[in-house]
Design an enzyme around this catalytic site. Structure first.
Site, short mmCIF file in Angstrom:
data_model
loop_
_atom_site.label_atom_id
_atom_site.label_comp_id
_atom_site.label_asym_id
_atom_site.label_seq_id
_atom_site.Cartn_x
_atom_site.Cartn_y
_atom_site.Cartn_z
N ASN A 80 33.93 41.40 52.73
CA ASN A 80 34.02 41.32 50.98
C ASN A 80 33.52 39.53 51.02
O ASN A 80 34.53 38.87 51.81
CB ASN A 80 34.75 41.35 49.98
CG ASN A 80 34.42 40.94 48.17
OD1 ASN A 80 35.18 40.52 48.34
ND2 ASN A 80 34.65 42.11 47.68
N CYS B 69 35.07 38.05 40.36
CA CYS B 69 37.45 37.62 40.75
C CYS B 69 37.52 36.69 39.28
O CYS B 69 37.63 35.94 39.30
CB CYS B 69 37.81 37.15 42.09
SG CYS B 69 39.49 37.20 42.20
#
Lengths: 261, 303
Positions: free
Chosen positions: B100, B131
């Site tokens: 990621n 995020c």
């Protein structure tokens, strides 16, 4: 391979106020436990996903019993307080770093504030076992005499047990660090308790150049070092970095920690 | 057992449709004493940035009914340290490795992608445009189709590795963002990242998280995640990786029926380190019970 394990609850009784004294039968796992480590207990309530980290107060390798003392303050610990003898619980552990005892030390100070007292009992036992001639002084701090726990248990291992209460209803009026300061002649100091207490303890030890190890607390999720939730600031050269409490700690050398809050 | 569990995403074959959700198992090492992640179709790492990120102050988590809020803030040691410490570990694992990646702008993302591609040992990249817990490079990208497209395009140019774009549920139209990522060359999508949330300590009258806001995960968000997978499945042709509160094989099957080709297990690790193994077992049991010969039959079957 490490595994989760199941333990039978032998006892889970109210000590005082919201404080519970729990005994868990886990003959295999008690053998691995070291003073300062913790167990992570899954509550059994599916709505509460996270295990609760509970410090080990005693791990009796002969009877195979863990003793855990906790305060039922949140949803999870209140759930744990409803467990009854005969119930089975799922756990991880023993987890985390532990208190090291150094052979060159003779005079030991153990400082426990509130719910920081229980893990100090495991340490007192360890020191007494490893150094028969050790002089162990235990300093316990509580809000009042109605919150005092484990005083008699500590007397089994310690040369002296000094209690301090915030309201002066028992022992010295003040906190455990103030009690310690009255006689600062120690080779090493170990501490567990509220962050503010540990901050003063670390400062006290640093000023007198006494080695000091403390156990710190943070909100945990995974409890194995993967999720990075339970971090604490640790000195890193000129700077600082976050380190995981669950697997780098919970026991740290006090002079490595950053006490800015 | 001759039933086929393997799926293919972005040209990479997974031995089964299960991976870990980014950020919940770090690089897998800490959980390796408890569970063998090589049994999974893929292992997804925590977010990696070009430079070290400190992460947020504590408290970083707060529990909630059937879930938890987190605001870790993508704490990571940076791509150079990651290549030194984690890639050699991944190279020993017999499973697809997904790393990621996160960044402050398109070039930052591309930079991480380039370095990981050069290092080798990585099978796929997951672009974290979603995020909610970082000031820069956070969820804002995934809320804007143009920003999503710009980042995916930049990473697409930087690497030949298959790309997965991880989307946020905190948007008005998930279909629009999904299409933007597909258009920019993403080979697959991950849905969903956490839901923006808050909890307040009633005793201190202050937010519990030091970051004030955090991302809600766990079974509490599962139906929302399913809805996002359902809508994205209708909008794009690329495969979807479904995630959000999966605890059991049944949960995983539900995601596949909604349109997911694979699933990721995240918060469930905190409840049970062996959660992925139980999900796998549960999927196999479902296939046997309903005579499913090939797991691919389930993908989007509810539409």
């Amino acid at each position: 391979m490490r595994e989760m394990f199941y333990a039978d609850i032998l006892e889970n009784k109210l000590l005082l106020g919201e404080v519970y004294d729990m005994r868990l039968y886990a003959p295999k796992e008690v053998q691995k436990a070291k003073a300062g480590q913790f167990l992570s207990l899954y509550t059994g309530n599916a709505a509460l996903l996270l295990p609760r980290p509970l410090s080990i107060c005693a791990a009796d390798t002969v009877s195979g019993v863990f003793r855990v003392i906790y305060r039922a303050v949140g949803e999870g610990t209140r759930e744990i307080a409803t467990l009854k003898p005969g119930d089975r619980v799922r756990l991880l552990g023993p987890l985390g770093s532990f208190y090291r005892v150094f052979p060159e030390h003779k005079r030991f100070a153990l400082v426990g504030g509130g719910m920081g007292a229980p893990p100090m009992l495991a340490l007192a036992k360890k020191i007494r076992k490893e150094a028969l001639d050790a002089h162990i002084s235990v300093f316990l701090g509580f809000r009042s005499k109605f919150q005092t726990i484990l005083e008699d248990d500590f007397k089994k291992y310690a040369n002296e047990v000094i209690v301090a209460t915030d309201d002066g209803t028992q022992g010295i009026k003040g906190n455990a660090v103030q009690a310690l300061a009255a006689d600062p002649n120690f080779d090493i100091i170990y501490g567990c308790g509220p962050k503010i207490m540990l901050k003063f303890l670390a400062k006290f030890a640093e000023e007198r150049e006494i080695p000091c190890y403390v156990s710190v607390e943070e909100h945990m999720a995974c409890s194995v070092g993967a999720c990075l939730a339970c971090v604490v600031k640790v000195k890193d050269g000129e700077n600082w970095a976050y380190r995981r409490v669950c697997n780098t700690g919970p026991v740290f050398n006090a002079k490595e920690l950053v006490w800015d809050e | 057992m001759n039933n086929n569990l393997s799926v293919t995403i972005g040209g990479v074959e997974w031995k089964n449709p299960i991976t870990t959700a980014s950020g919940t198992v770090n690089s897998g090492k800490e959980y390796s004493p408890y569970v063998d992640f090589t049994q999974l179709g893929a292992l997804t790492s925590k977010g990696v940035s070009s430079e070290p990120w400190l992460g947020n102050p504590t408290p970083r988590i707060a529990e909630s009914y059937g879930g938890m809020l987190n605001a870790i803030g993508l704490q990571n040691a940076g791509v150079a340290a990651f290549i030194e410490n984690d890639i050699p570990y991944f190279k020993k694992l017999d499973t697809a490795i997904i790393v990621n990646i996160c960044g402050r702008d398109a070039e930052d993302f591309a930079n991480v992608a380039r370095k990981l591609t050069e290092a080798g040992g990585v099978d796929m990249l997951e672009i974290n445009v979603s995020c909610p817990n970082v000031k820069e490079g956070g969820v804002a990208f995934a809320q804007d189709p143009k920003a999503t497209e710009a980042i995916v395009s930049a990473v697409r140019k930087a690497t030949p590795l298959p790309l997965i774009t991880k989307l946020s549920p905190n948007v008005t139209s998930i279909a629009e963002i999904a299409k933007a990522a597909e258009f920019a060359g993403s080979d697959a999508l991950s849905l969903i990242n956490t839901l923006l949330a808050i909890r307040i300590n009633i005793h201190t009258r202050k937010p519990i998280l030091a970051n004030t806001l955090g991302g809600l995960s766990g079974p509490a968000i599962r139906p929302v995640a399913l809805r996002c997978v359902w809508q994205a499945y209708k909008a794009v042709k690329i495969p979807l990786i479904g995630m959000g509160g999966i605890l059991t094989g049944e949960d995983a099957v539900e995601f596949m029926l909604a349109g997911a080709t694979a699933v990721a297990v995240g918060t469930a690790h905190f409840l049970n380190p062996r959660a992925t193994m139980e999900v796998l077992e549960g999927m196999v049991n479902y296939m046997e019970k309903y005579g499913v010969k090939d797991i691919n039959e389930l993908i989007g079957a509810a539409h």
